[in-house]
Scaffold this motif. Structure first.
Motif, mmCIF file in Angstrom:
data_model
loop_
_atom_site.group_PDB
_atom_site.id
_atom_site.type_symbol
_atom_site.label_atom_id
_atom_site.label_comp_id
_atom_site.label_asym_id
_atom_site.label_seq_id
_atom_site.Cartn_x
_atom_site.Cartn_y
_atom_site.Cartn_z
ATOM 1 N N UNK A 137 -55.965 89.308 -82.076
ATOM 2 C CA UNK A 137 -55.503 89.811 -83.370
ATOM 3 C C UNK A 137 -54.017 90.149 -83.283
ATOM 4 N N UNK A 138 -53.345 90.095 -84.435
ATOM 5 C CA UNK A 138 -51.896 90.257 -84.483
ATOM 6 C C UNK A 138 -51.247 88.899 -84.692
ATOM 7 N N UNK A 139 -50.118 88.886 -85.373
ATOM 8 C CA UNK A 139 -49.507 87.628 -85.812
ATOM 9 C C UNK A 139 -49.226 86.670 -84.670
ATOM 10 N N UNK A 140 -48.421 87.095 -83.695
ATOM 11 C CA UNK A 140 -47.971 86.172 -82.658
ATOM 12 C C UNK A 140 -49.111 85.733 -81.751
ATOM 13 N N UNK A 141 -49.992 86.662 -81.429
ATOM 14 C CA UNK A 141 -51.123 86.313 -80.573
ATOM 15 C C UNK A 141 -52.044 85.321 -81.283
ATOM 16 N N UNK A 142 -52.199 85.482 -82.597
ATOM 17 C CA UNK A 142 -53.060 84.579 -83.351
ATOM 18 C C UNK A 142 -52.508 83.153 -83.347
ATOM 19 N N UNK A 143 -51.220 83.017 -83.551
ATOM 20 C CA UNK A 143 -50.607 81.686 -83.547
ATOM 21 C C UNK A 143 -50.772 81.030 -82.179
ATOM 22 N N UNK A 144 -50.530 81.799 -81.114
ATOM 23 C CA UNK A 144 -50.674 81.263 -79.762
ATOM 24 C C UNK A 144 -52.123 80.880 -79.471
ATOM 25 N N UNK A 145 -53.064 81.696 -79.942
ATOM 26 C CA UNK A 145 -54.481 81.407 -79.716
ATOM 27 C C UNK A 145 -54.907 80.142 -80.444
ATOM 28 N N UNK A 146 -54.386 79.949 -81.652
ATOM 29 C CA UNK A 146 -54.700 78.723 -82.389
ATOM 30 C C UNK A 146 -54.182 77.499 -81.637
ATOM 31 N N UNK A 147 -52.959 77.586 -81.129
ATOM 32 C CA UNK A 147 -52.397 76.485 -80.350
ATOM 33 C C UNK A 147 -53.292 76.167 -79.148
ATOM 34 N N UNK A 148 -53.793 77.220 -78.481
ATOM 35 C CA UNK A 148 -54.646 77.020 -77.310
ATOM 36 C C UNK A 148 -55.958 76.348 -77.694
ATOM 37 N N UNK A 149 -56.518 76.735 -78.843
ATOM 38 C CA UNK A 149 -57.759 76.103 -79.294
ATOM 39 C C UNK A 149 -57.549 74.627 -79.599
ATOM 40 N N UNK A 150 -56.466 74.306 -80.287
ATOM 41 C CA UNK A 150 -56.184 72.896 -80.574
ATOM 42 C C UNK A 150 -56.053 72.092 -79.289
ATOM 43 N N UNK A 151 -55.385 72.682 -78.300
ATOM 44 C CA UNK A 151 -55.197 71.993 -77.029
ATOM 45 C C UNK A 151 -56.545 71.722 -76.357
ATOM 46 N N UNK A 152 -57.437 72.719 -76.358
ATOM 47 C CA UNK A 152 -58.751 72.537 -75.732
ATOM 48 C C UNK A 152 -59.588 71.510 -76.484
ATOM 49 N N UNK A 153 -59.488 71.518 -77.803
ATOM 50 C CA UNK A 153 -60.234 70.552 -78.608
ATOM 51 C C UNK A 153 -59.639 69.151 -78.532
ATOM 52 N N UNK A 154 -58.377 69.059 -78.126
ATOM 53 C CA UNK A 154 -57.708 67.766 -78.070
ATOM 54 C C UNK A 154 -57.405 67.204 -79.441
ATOM 55 N N UNK A 155 -57.131 68.090 -80.406
ATOM 56 C CA UNK A 155 -56.921 67.689 -81.795
ATOM 57 C C UNK A 155 -55.554 68.136 -82.285
ATOM 58 N N UNK A 156 -55.104 67.514 -83.389
ATOM 59 C CA UNK A 156 -53.860 67.970 -84.009
ATOM 60 C C UNK A 156 -54.124 68.889 -85.198
ATOM 61 N N UNK A 157 -55.405 69.026 -85.591
ATOM 62 C CA UNK A 157 -55.758 69.958 -86.653
ATOM 63 C C UNK A 157 -57.259 70.240 -86.598
ATOM 64 N N UNK A 158 -57.645 71.368 -87.168
ATOM 65 C CA UNK A 158 -59.067 71.621 -87.417
ATOM 66 C C UNK A 158 -59.260 71.661 -88.929
ATOM 67 N N UNK A 159 -60.500 71.732 -89.340
ATOM 68 C CA UNK A 159 -60.784 71.739 -90.779
ATOM 69 C C UNK A 159 -60.980 73.147 -91.325
ATOM 70 N N UNK A 160 -61.369 74.078 -90.450
ATOM 71 C CA UNK A 160 -61.563 75.465 -90.865
ATOM 72 C C UNK A 160 -61.272 76.371 -89.685
ATOM 73 N N UNK A 161 -60.427 77.382 -89.906
ATOM 74 C CA UNK A 161 -60.092 78.352 -88.853
ATOM 75 C C UNK A 161 -60.442 79.736 -89.371
#
Length: 274
Positions: A82-106
């Motif tokens: 939680x928190x702005x910067x941590x959330x952005x970094x966490x989203x980047x990490x999830x995309x990397x693990x999924x191997x995707x350039x986007x998700x459909x729902x976050x």
């Protein structure tokens, strides 16, 4: 292959009404389970950073041969981020693990009201949405006061609230708020981890239609308008959970299931979980 109807979210995105969940599935088992689901006809997959299996989901998607535009993939932000910067970094990490350039729902996984960061966190999700790296944003386990504050302070109505919802915990007040504000209701633990499958009313309805109790409960969800994400690692049950579009519960049967509400939670209380 079963054709699953879509729910149109409040930003115009189309989300399959029945998807496949991978909660508590180990990463090394997730690839096979998701592959079986995709082969059966599921096109919506729900994971989360906290599940530790985003890589397994990504492997299954990459190996499936299903065009990315046919899939609807959801993941969630965990409590530590939680928190702005941590959330952005966490989203980047999830995309990397999924191997995707986007998700459909976050989704924000839990509101954590005692930490009082969910509004700030949601603003980070708004930026991710504006950048085109997710098609929709929403929340999970948010109660009416949390939703009301989020809407009042950001002006952005969540597309989805994913909540514990099953015959033993029907969340009528929360579902009414969703309907009033155009928020799609998505049910996690739609079968109460099996706790409602031996209820006499459920068994009787299942027998009347020649289906399993699980299929009867999933059909109840669909007729209420809920989005559902049943989980299984057994290929036969994965297919069975998708086979819920060839019958319909009567009004009397819907009422019978409505009578099973008893405030039964299988997971934490969102007002106190931190």
């Amino acid at each position: 292959m079963t054709s699953v109807p879509n729910v149109t979210l409040n930003n115009g995105s189309a989300m399959p009404q029945l998807g496949f969940g991978v909660f508590q599935v180990p990463d090394d088992e997730t690839t096979a389970a998701v592959a079986a689901a995709l082969e059966a006809g599921y096109r919506s997959i729900d994971t989360a950073a906290a599940y530790g299996n985003e890589r397994g989901v990504g492997r299954a998607v990459a190996d499936s041969g299903v065009p990315r535009e046919e899939l609807f993939l959801t993941t969630k932000l965990w409590n530590d981020d939680h928190g702005h910067d941590r959330a952005v970094a966490a989203f980047d990490a999830s995309l990397d693990k999924l191997g995707l350039d986007h998700v459909d729902l976050y989704l924000i996984h839990w509101p954590l009201p005692a930490r009082d960061l969910y509004v700030e966190t949601y603003r980070a999700l708004e930026e991710i949405l504006a950048g085109g790296r997710t098609r929709a944003i929403g929340v999970s386990n948010f109660q009416v006061p949390h939703l009301r504050r989020l809407i009042d302070e950001t002006g952005i109505v969540p597309a989805v609230n994913q909540i514990e919802l099953h015959p033993g915990l029907q969340q009528k007040e929360l579902r009414a708020f969703h309907a009033e504000h155009g928020i799609a209701t998505e049910a996690w633990s739609p079968l109460a981890q099996g706790a409602v499958l031996e209820d006499e009313a459920v068994v009787r309805i299942a027998e009347a239609h020649g289906v399993t109790p699980a299929q009867a409960v999933l059909r109840w969800h669909l007729q209420l308008g809920n989005i559902v994400i049943p989980k299984s690692v057994t290929p036969a049950r994965i297919r069975q959970n998708l086979d819920v579009f060839g019958f319909e519960l009567s009004d009397a049967e819907m009422d019978a299931v409505a009578g099973l509400d008893r405030g039964l939670r299988t997971g934490p209380d969102p007002d106190t979980f931190n």
